[in-house]
Design a protein around this motif. Structure first.
Motif, short mmCIF file in Angstrom:
data_model
loop_
_atom_site.label_atom_id
_atom_site.label_comp_id
_atom_site.label_asym_id
_atom_site.label_seq_id
_atom_site.Cartn_x
_atom_site.Cartn_y
_atom_site.Cartn_z
N THR A 187 0.82 -1.21 0.00
CA THR A 187 0.00 0.00 0.00
C THR A 187 0.86 1.26 0.00
O THR A 187 0.34 2.35 -0.15
N ASN A 188 2.18 1.12 0.20
CA ASN A 188 3.03 2.28 0.44
C ASN A 188 4.20 2.41 -0.51
O ASN A 188 5.00 3.33 -0.36
N ASP A 189 4.34 1.50 -1.49
CA ASP A 189 5.51 1.53 -2.37
C ASP A 189 5.72 2.91 -2.99
O ASP A 189 4.80 3.49 -3.56
N THR A 190 6.93 3.39 -2.88
CA THR A 190 7.25 4.75 -3.31
C THR A 190 8.68 4.82 -3.81
O THR A 190 9.58 4.31 -3.14
N ALA A 191 8.88 5.41 -4.98
CA ALA A 191 10.24 5.72 -5.46
C ALA A 191 10.26 7.20 -5.82
O ALA A 191 9.44 7.66 -6.62
#
Lengths: 412, 412
Positions: free
Chosen positions: B236-240
């Motif tokens: 729910t939080n994957d971020t690049a």
């Protein structure tokens, strides 16, 4: 090879006793396909005029017997089935086609029917040529020894990594006349080292035309064998066959919407669902049986995809193994399923207790009943997607060390 | 909580030493978000004028910080990042939104910028309200202690179940002028009990307009962070995030097809791929690093889907854990991927050795090099689908008892 595995803790407490189905006779034997002395062949003789229907794997690498059977089923009629374990005859090219044709030919010659009336099913190692002469050598004797009472033997014979035989039966009425529906199945993980595949064989003495039979089977399979998942892997050989011998003297029924079919339809659905659930309960390493119900999805199909995504999530499955009511993992799986959900209207119930709603956890919900539920053998997860009226139920099992033990072993 | 896990056997043999990137300063500290005394906050201060790009989870249940960051990134500019572990602030409803707004507000007040210039990233337990006052209490001190040399501290601070910090760097040329690209990341299994998510923070002193920066990041992410899979679960939080401070004095570059960007593009791709592979090498329970290359698919997208289906197959992953060159499981996975393949033209190579072709096993292929390859830490599986020219590479790891140990533990 390790010795036989202990029976699954989720096994039913008794084996259903299957009555004879007039027109159906079976036998099992050992052909030494992969291991000497192991029962690895099962045959079914079908009375003349038997209608046949089938549902097969959707795999694009479907095995040779599946491709053969699709042709047979297209005719709507069959006289025999030959089933072997130990070798899936999958990804075996033109040689594999010849193996199936030879098997059907010998069975047909034995019974005095056409090869195109013989169905073949295989389960076992992929990519190795099946030693067909060993298989066909036992067919004359097997077809000579068939019996209407051999259902238990047959259920036993098709087991591979299964830890218990799977059988179910119902007696139903068509126009007031009793008919029987029997079914046997094998399952366990898909494409396991030595053995693969979901196979199911169902039979009834009802008199139903092939097109109608196919419709009824497809309907039942969608809510049974196609509503279960152990590890998300689909086999090259999955096969469900339904035979109707026509021996029962009920009034003719020719359309699916005939109200006199309701009891039959229900009975067939129950036999199929019972077998499907037995397969899940015997999933490799399974210690908990999980029912995932999704309502409120955009369509029934969307509901099924949501349910399957949750059911196949390794994180959800390991949480269940650990008796952890970790609904955050359920939320995460729903979020990536590729179907519409309303995160603010979404609800999740575990064992009937509402744990998540209104876009967050239910404040101060009573954790005690949820924790107790998670410790049990039977886990119920109910999800409402908050979008529409689509609904689906999917059955699965947890993911445990037992699964790794079985599947990370060396093949040879 | 169990003690720290031993370092993954697949860890790189040394930690990359990251140089300073002019315009970027970092600091890490402990706010007691979930456990007292554990480093759980990392901040980045970005020089005025820094361009910002981001790629986020596609989850429909994306966490509050992801939803906030999408707005910030839309402006193309940012001045700060606040990252916490211990709590994902996911599925936390309106309270979760307030947590993010408050975090950004305090960071902005500390730095004298707008709250809308502050990015927030969280990783940890889903569905519990983040104790925001503990988080914001440490921000003034952290922003007061930022340093251009704190990359190693920062990489360490964002670790959760990671067994080693992940960092990569490249020096590249734009129009003959050297610029630096740094990156740090955290990974491990997705949505694990206490910690979740793939987070990556990349920074360069190149001067690139936000739209171009976004294009370059999206391109790099597609072949790195979006080409890895540990268990198929998406967080729910994957971020690049990628920042360009503009401190380097290279000639202006404004379009993606400018040839002077080639070296930068290659360097960025390498930094991202190196970090992504480090994440896989630190996958929960991983003992083997697996590269799956698919060629000959209908499109690149089809190739990626085929590769991902193989990469996510529990049966393939357990076979690899067991050093079993069970290409039958690969065939089965390809068959159910939902993309066109030509079963008769399909080829499979393991460690370079052709094991399957022409619809079946390669007759009498030499099993010795294949068996030796499967015993190694690095496994290469190359598949040609026999259809077209689509290609993709995906990295994954095996599925072992270690994964079950980590994920079937009780949450509390």
């Amino acid at each position: 090879m390790a010795g036989p595995s202990p029976v699954s803790p989720l096994a039913p407490d008794h084996f259903a006793s299957l009555p004879a189905v007039p027109g159906i006779r079976l036998a099992a034997g050992a052909a030494g396909i992969r291991y000497p002395g192991r029962t690895d062949v099962m045959v079914i003789e079908l009375a003349a005029g038997t209608a046949a229907a089938g549902v097969f794997t959707r795999s694009l690498t479907a095995a040779a017997p599946v491709r053969w059977d699709r042709q047979v089923i297209a005719s709507g009629r069959a006289r025999a089935v030959v089933v072997n374990s130990g070798n899936a005859n999958a990804f075996t090219g033109a040689d594999g086609e010849r193996v199936v044709a030879r098997t059907a030919r010998v069975a047909a010659d034995t019974l005095g029917c056409a090869a195109e009336e013989v169905l073949v099913a295989s389960t076992g190692v992929v990519g190795e040529l099946l030693p067909v002469e060993r298989l066909v050598a036992v067919l004359p004797l097997l077809f000579d020894s068939v019996s209407g009472d051999a259902w238990a033997d047959a259920a036993q014979a098709i087991m591979t990594t299964d830890t218990y035989p799977k059988a179910a039966t119902r007696q139903v009425l068509i126009g007031g006349v009793p008919v029987t529906i029997n079914g046997i199945a094998k399952g366990a993980g898909m494409i396991a080292p030595d053995m693969a595949t979901m196979l199911a064989f169902l039979a009834t003495d009802a008199a139903l035309p092939p097109v109608l039979l196919q419709e009824l089977l497809s309907e039942a399979v969608a809510r049974s064998f196609n509503a279960i998942t152990i590890d998300g892997d689909t086999s090259t050989n999955d096969t469900a066959l339904l035979f109707a011998t026509g021996a029962a003297a009920h009034p003719p029924v020719n359309t699916a919407d005939d109200p006199r079919l309701e009891d039959f339809r229900t009975g067939l659905a129950q036999v199929a669902a019972e077998l499907a659930q037995m397969i899940v309960r015997d999933g490799e390493g399974a210690t908990r049986f999980v029912t995932i119900t999704v309502t409120g999805a955009e369509t029934d199909q969307a509901a099924k995809r949501l349910a399957c995504t949750v059911a196949n999530s390794p994180l959800v499955k390991t949480a269940i193994a650990g008796a952890d009511p970790n609904w955050g993992r359920i939320v995460a799986a729903l979020g990536r399923a590729g179907e519409r959900i309303d995160a603010d209207a979404l609800t999740i119930r575990i064992g009937g207790t509402l744990v998540a709603a209104h876009g967050g956890p239910v404040p101060a919900y009573d954790e005690a009943p949820v924790a107790a539920h998670m410790q049990g053998r039977t886990i119920d997860i109910a999800i409402d997607a908050g979008i529409g009226f689509g609904a689906a139920t999917v059955w699965t099992c947890d993911l445990t060390h037992g699964y790794i033990d079985i599947n990370a072993d060396y093949r040879s």
